[in-house]
Design a protein around this motif. Structure first.
Motif, PDB file in Angstrom:
ATOM      1  N   TRP A  59     -12.276  -2.504 -10.164  1.00 11.22           N
ATOM      2  CA  TRP A  59     -10.889  -2.531  -9.714  1.00 11.22           C
ATOM      3  C   TRP A  59     -10.110  -1.357 -10.271  1.00 11.22           C
ATOM      4  CZ3 TRP A  59      -6.389  -2.874 -12.578  1.00 11.22           C
ATOM      5  CH2 TRP A  59      -5.226  -3.128 -11.841  1.00 11.22           C
ATOM      6  N   LEU A  60     -10.378  -0.954 -11.523  1.00  7.67           N
ATOM      7  CA  LEU A  60      -9.610   0.103 -12.170  1.00  7.67           C
ATOM      8  C   LEU A  60      -9.851   1.460 -11.520  1.00  7.67           C
ATOM      9  CD1 LEU A  60      -7.744   1.010 -14.504  1.00  7.67           C
ATOM     10  CD2 LEU A  60      -9.796   1.352 -15.882  1.00  7.67           C
ATOM     11  N   VAL A  61     -11.093   1.787 -11.222  1.00  7.41           N
ATOM     12  CA  VAL A  61     -11.400   3.123 -10.710  1.00  7.41           C
ATOM     13  C   VAL A  61     -11.602   3.163  -9.201  1.00  7.41           C
ATOM     14  CG1 VAL A  61     -12.352   4.064 -12.839  1.00  7.41           C
ATOM     15  CG2 VAL A  61     -13.807   2.749 -11.334  1.00  7.41           C
ATOM     16  N   MET A  62     -11.616   2.010  -8.565  1.00  8.39           N
ATOM     17  CA  MET A  62     -11.745   1.987  -7.112  1.00  8.39           C
ATOM     18  C   MET A  62     -10.614   1.181  -6.457  1.00  8.39           C
ATOM     19  SD  MET A  62     -15.900   1.634  -6.727  1.00  8.39           S
ATOM     20  CE  MET A  62     -15.935   1.883  -4.948  1.00  8.39           C
ATOM     21  N   GLY A  63     -10.441  -0.075  -6.882  1.00 11.58           N
ATOM     22  CA  GLY A  63      -9.454  -0.948  -6.258  1.00 11.58           C
ATOM     23  C   GLY A  63      -8.028  -0.474  -6.429  1.00 11.58           C
ATOM     24  N   LEU A  64      -7.592  -0.181  -7.672  1.00 13.30           N
ATOM     25  CA  LEU A  64      -6.206   0.223  -7.925  1.00 13.30           C
ATOM     26  C   LEU A  64      -5.885   1.593  -7.328  1.00 13.30           C
ATOM     27  CD1 LEU A  64      -3.448  -0.290  -9.131  1.00 13.30           C
ATOM     28  CD2 LEU A  64      -4.302   0.509 -11.349  1.00 13.30           C
ATOM     29  N   PRO A  65      -6.692   2.640  -7.563  1.00 19.50           N
ATOM     30  CA  PRO A  65      -6.388   3.927  -6.917  1.00 19.50           C
ATOM     31  C   PRO A  65      -6.360   3.812  -5.393  1.00 19.50           C
ATOM     32  CG  PRO A  65      -8.010   4.238  -8.656  1.00 19.50           C
ATOM     33  CD  PRO A  65      -7.844   2.754  -8.477  1.00 19.50           C
ATOM     34  N   GLY A  66      -7.253   2.976  -4.837  1.00 18.08           N
ATOM     35  CA  GLY A  66      -7.268   2.786  -3.385  1.00 18.08           C
ATOM     36  C   GLY A  66      -5.998   2.132  -2.882  1.00 18.08           C
ATOM     37  N   ALA A  67      -5.501   1.138  -3.624  1.00 22.52           N
ATOM     38  CA  ALA A  67      -4.267   0.460  -3.238  1.00 22.52           C
ATOM     39  C   ALA A  67      -3.070   1.404  -3.330  1.00 22.52           C
ATOM     40  CB  ALA A  67      -4.047  -0.760  -4.136  1.00 22.52           C
ATOM     41  N   ILE A  68      -3.032   2.235  -4.371  1.00 28.40           N
ATOM     42  CA  ILE A  68      -1.954   3.214  -4.531  1.00 28.40           C
ATOM     43  C   ILE A  68      -2.015   4.244  -3.404  1.00 28.40           C
ATOM     44  CG2 ILE A  68      -1.069   5.073  -5.998  1.00 28.40           C
ATOM     45  CD1 ILE A  68      -0.477   2.377  -7.190  1.00 28.40           C
ATOM     46  N   LEU A  70      -3.188   3.870  -0.434  1.00 30.52           N
ATOM     47  CA  LEU A  70      -2.874   3.250   0.854  1.00 30.52           C
ATOM     48  C   LEU A  70      -1.414   2.820   0.959  1.00 30.52           C
ATOM     49  CD1 LEU A  70      -4.381   2.433   3.465  1.00 30.52           C
ATOM     50  CD2 LEU A  70      -4.672   0.166   2.457  1.00 30.52           C
ATOM     51  N   SER A  71      -0.873   2.223  -0.132  1.00 32.90           N
ATOM     52  CA  SER A  71       0.458   1.599  -0.048  1.00 32.90           C
ATOM     53  C   SER A  71       1.524   2.245  -0.921  1.00 32.90           C
ATOM     54  CB  SER A  71       0.350   0.110  -0.420  1.00 32.90           C
ATOM     55  OG  SER A  71      -0.596  -0.545   0.399  1.00 32.90           O
ATOM     56  N   GLY A  72       1.133   3.101  -1.864  1.00 30.13           N
ATOM     57  CA  GLY A  72       2.108   3.771  -2.701  1.00 30.13           C
ATOM     58  C   GLY A  72       2.359   3.085  -4.030  1.00 30.13           C
ATOM     59  N   LEU A  73       3.400   3.549  -4.721  1.00 24.21           N
ATOM     60  CA  LEU A  73       3.664   3.108  -6.091  1.00 24.21           C
ATOM     61  C   LEU A  73       4.113   1.662  -6.200  1.00 24.21           C
ATOM     62  CD1 LEU A  73       5.394   6.228  -7.716  1.00 24.21           C
ATOM     63  CD2 LEU A  73       3.068   5.384  -8.065  1.00 24.21           C
ATOM     64  N   ALA A 226       8.551   6.845   0.805  1.00 22.28           N
ATOM     65  CA  ALA A 226       8.362   5.442   0.398  1.00 22.28           C
ATOM     66  C   ALA A 226       7.151   5.279  -0.508  1.00 22.28           C
ATOM     67  CB  ALA A 226       8.212   4.554   1.632  1.00 22.28           C
ATOM     68  N   HIS A 227       6.160   6.151  -0.325  1.00 20.63           N
ATOM     69  CA  HIS A 227       4.939   6.083  -1.132  1.00 20.63           C
ATOM     70  C   HIS A 227       5.222   6.346  -2.612  1.00 20.63           C
ATOM     71  CE1 HIS A 227       1.286   5.306   1.085  1.00 20.63           C
ATOM     72  NE2 HIS A 227       0.579   5.755   0.082  1.00 20.63           N
ATOM     73  N   LEU A 228       6.275   7.131  -2.882  1.00 22.94           N
ATOM     74  CA  LEU A 228       6.595   7.492  -4.262  1.00 22.94           C
ATOM     75  C   LEU A 228       7.700   6.607  -4.840  1.00 22.94           C
ATOM     76  CD1 LEU A 228       6.472  11.391  -3.981  1.00 22.94           C
ATOM     77  CD2 LEU A 228       4.698   9.825  -4.790  1.00 22.94           C
ATOM     78  N   SER A 229       8.025   5.526  -4.149  1.00 19.61           N
ATOM     79  CA  SER A 229       9.056   4.601  -4.617  1.00 19.61           C
ATOM     80  C   SER A 229       8.419   3.325  -5.155  1.00 19.61           C
ATOM     81  CB  SER A 229      10.006   4.249  -3.469  1.00 19.61           C
ATOM     82  OG  SER A 229      10.840   3.166  -3.820  1.00 19.61           O
ATOM     83  N   PHE A 230       8.877   2.904  -6.322  1.00 22.39           N
ATOM     84  CA  PHE A 230       8.375   1.658  -6.908  1.00 22.39           C
ATOM     85  C   PHE A 230       8.904   0.436  -6.147  1.00 22.39           C
ATOM     86  CE2 PHE A 230       7.684   4.489 -10.510  1.00 22.39           C
ATOM     87  CZ  PHE A 230       6.423   4.082 -10.922  1.00 22.39           C
ATOM     88  N   LEU A 231       9.851   0.676  -5.243  1.00 27.40           N
ATOM     89  CA  LEU A 231      10.399  -0.411  -4.432  1.00 27.40           C
ATOM     90  C   LEU A 231       9.900  -0.353  -2.996  1.00 27.40           C
ATOM     91  CD1 LEU A 231      14.091  -0.445  -5.723  1.00 27.40           C
ATOM     92  CD2 LEU A 231      12.183  -1.911  -6.421  1.00 27.40           C
ATOM     93  N   GLY A 232       9.000   0.588  -2.716  1.00 26.80           N
ATOM     94  CA  GLY A 232       8.404   0.672  -1.398  1.00 26.80           C
ATOM     95  C   GLY A 232       9.317   1.255  -0.338  1.00 26.80           C
ATOM     96  N   GLY A 233      10.400   1.915  -0.724  1.00 27.86           N
ATOM     97  CA  GLY A 233      11.337   2.490   0.236  1.00 27.86           C
ATOM     98  C   GLY A 233      12.755   2.408  -0.276  1.00 27.86           C
ATOM     99  N   GLY A 290      -3.828   6.755 -15.563  1.00 24.64           N
ATOM    100  CA  GLY A 290      -4.777   7.651 -14.904  1.00 24.64           C
ATOM    101  C   GLY A 290      -5.177   7.154 -13.526  1.00 24.64           C
ATOM    102  N   ALA A 291      -5.364   5.837 -13.388  1.00 27.44           N
ATOM    103  CA  ALA A 291      -5.758   5.260 -12.100  1.00 27.44           C
ATOM    104  C   ALA A 291      -4.635   5.416 -11.069  1.00 27.44           C
ATOM    105  CB  ALA A 291      -6.109   3.790 -12.275  1.00 27.44           C
ATOM    106  N   ILE A 292      -3.390   5.186 -11.509  1.00 24.27           N
ATOM    107  CA  ILE A 292      -2.241   5.309 -10.589  1.00 24.27           C
ATOM    108  C   ILE A 292      -2.071   6.758 -10.140  1.00 24.27           C
ATOM    109  CG2 ILE A 292       0.274   5.149 -10.453  1.00 24.27           C
ATOM    110  CD1 ILE A 292       0.007   2.702 -12.391  1.00 24.27           C
TER     111      ILE A 292
END
Length: 504
Positions: A59-68, A70-73, A226-233, A290-292
């Motif tokens: 999850w740390l090196v695949m799941g979390l970077p992948g989620a970031i 795809l969906s942003g911060l 929106a990708h760089l927003s912790f609120l998604g937009g 690092g993952a983010i």
């Protein structure tokens, strides 16, 4: 020497090192407590890095970077919730659980601790806890096998099944023979590899793109602000709040993860939890950051190089194989494997303990020998691994999806009972049993309802309320239970020296 050969040499060296550590641990494993808990002799740095590595997984090196990617911060709130949860787990649970499990009849598994702490003569609590471990960990281990298969698919254009079997087989070997100590020591190496990889890869990616300015421009052009927003937009909606609350709720799961809290039980003394906490949380913060950053920088790198990224969860793998010298890339890829394998090995040990300590020994009338217990433990590791491999042959969910469900299951079923066992004198076996059952069932039901709220939060709350209400209705004073509660406090207040020169 071809590029591919360099990568294979690096991976071969990594596999050989893991097997060697497993063999050395095997030489130091003499009885059942050694195999399941390392003789309660883990120094704080081993416990900290082992808990972190076994926690994070693929999850740390695949799941979390992948989620970031795809969906942003907005997905980074998971990391925030986990960091807070991990800190509180080390602060509140670690020292007291280490003391209490020794005071309460030297319990060496979470289910046996529940039974001993609450004097459950029906054995129902221990059996239910053992079944919860087996159900959710089999799914969790399967997610690791899926990550291993995806790793080989994306890194070598290889066959998913072959990669999954290779990762599962190597992990099985060193866990089968090295037991808890083997898993813990390999976790230390793997944890260090993971944090270095997650620092190196995004730095080299920014250098390859040009500079931070160009990286930011490519991110904005290809993902949007929106990708760089912790609120998604810009607008905060009910859906945004729901997503953030769900992400933060991940932190509640820490209190009930057997493969993590078993490291607390294996510390040399309760007092060493403090230094272990500092080491573990430092490692976690750097790794999460690092993952983010890897996920965000990956957007720019993929765009700059014109890479067709089919699966977002492979973004770190793609960057490492295209950026670095093949041998160094092989080491980074080994770090990805390390994240996957460290978790699988730890979970296999906990499943083994559930089968042997919490099911086999409960139903066996005559006490088995230590040699037989160790043998049964190894057989249990083999059986669970085979079942997880079968489930992973045709995966029907993402790595993050599989992990999130299993994480919720443990957090809701065990988390409230762990906290109440450690800090509330009036918890009863019936309260614990009811809370555990409600927590596990609610996870399944809430997941099926698909409300958008992470199932861990409502399941944790309902389990806690149920355990308290049922305990108040069934409480009867027990002098032994009260004395153990007091003795645990005394053990925490009075440091007990360990032998100078103790080693893991």
């Amino acid at each position: 020497m071809s590029d591919q050969i360099f990568v294979y040499v690096a991976l071969g060296l990594y596999f050989a090192a893991m097997l060697l550590i497993g063999y050395l641990a095997y030489r130091r494993t003499t009885d059942h407590e050694d195999y399941m808990l390392g003789g309660r002799n883990l120094p704080p740095w081993v416990a900290a890095l082992s808990a972190g590595a076994s926690d994070m997984s693929g999850w740390l090196v695949m799941g979390l970077p992948g989620a970031i990617y795809l969906s942003g911060l907005i997905e980074a709130w998971i990391a925030v919730g986990l960091t807070i949860g991990a800190y509180l787990n080390w602060l509140l649970v670690a020292p007291r659980l280490r003391a209490y499990t020794e005071v309460s009849r030297n319990s060496i598994t979470v289910p046996s601790f529940f039974e001993n702490r609450l004097r459950d003569s029906s054995r129902m609590l221990r059996v239910l806890a053992g079944l919860v471990v087996l159900v959710f960990f089999t799914l969790y281990i399967s997610s690791g096998m899926v990550a291993g298969g995806k790793f080989f698919e994306s890194s070598f254009n290889g066959d998913y099944l072959t990669g999954m079997l290779l990762v599962g087989g190597i992990t099985l070997l060193y866990t089968l023979f090295g037991g808890f100590l083997g898993a813990s020591l390999t976790d230390v190496v793997q944890g260090l590899m993971m944090v270095v990889a997650l620092i190196v890869v995004p730095i080299f990616a920014v250098i390859a793109i040009g500079d931070l300015g160009e990286t930011g421009r490519l991110i904005s052009e290809n993902a949007g602000p929106a990708h760089l927003s912790f609120l998604g937009g810009t607008a905060v909606t009910g859906g945004t709040i729901l997503a953030i609350v769900s992400s933060l709720a991940w932190g509640l799961g820490y209190f009930g993860q057997p493969h993590i809290i078993v490291r607390f039980m294996a510390l040399r003394s309760p007092q060493e939890a403090k230094s272990a906490r500092r080491i573990g949380i430092s490692w976690m913060v750097v790794s999460m950051f690092g993952a983010i950053i890897s996920g965000i920088v990956g957007i720019a790198y993929v765009a700059a190089k014109g890479i067709d990224l089919g699966d977002p969860e492979t973004v770190v793998l793609i960057m490492s194989t295209t950026l670095l010298h093949p041998f160094v890339a092989g080491i980074v890829l080994a770090a990805v494997l390390a994240a996957i394998m460290s978790t699988i090995s730890s979970q296999l040990i906990v499943c083994s303990s559930a089968l042997v300590e919490d099911l086999y020994r409960v139903f066996r009338r005559t006490p088995p020998s230590q040699r037989r217990l160790v043998l049964m433990g190894r057989i249990a590791v083999l059986v669970v691994a085979v079942i997880a491999i079968v489930l992973a042959i045709t995966p029907n969910d993402t790595i993050l999806g599989l992990v999130s469900f299993a994480w919720a299951g443990f957090g809701a079923a065990f988390g409230p009972v762990i906290l109440l066992s450690l800090f509330w004198r009036k918890l009863t076996n019936w309260g614990a049993l009811a809370g555990m059952f409600v927590g596990a069932v609610t996870v399944f039901v809430w997941k099926a309802l698909d409300t958008g709220l992470y199932e861990l939060l409502p399941a944790f709350v309902l389990a806690m309320i149920t355990a308290v209400v049922v305990s108040l209705a069934t409480y009867r004073h027990n002098a032994e239970i009260q004395q153990e509660f007091t003795d645990t406090g005394t053990m925490l207040a009075v440091p007990r020296p360990h032998a100078v020169g103790d080693t893991p």
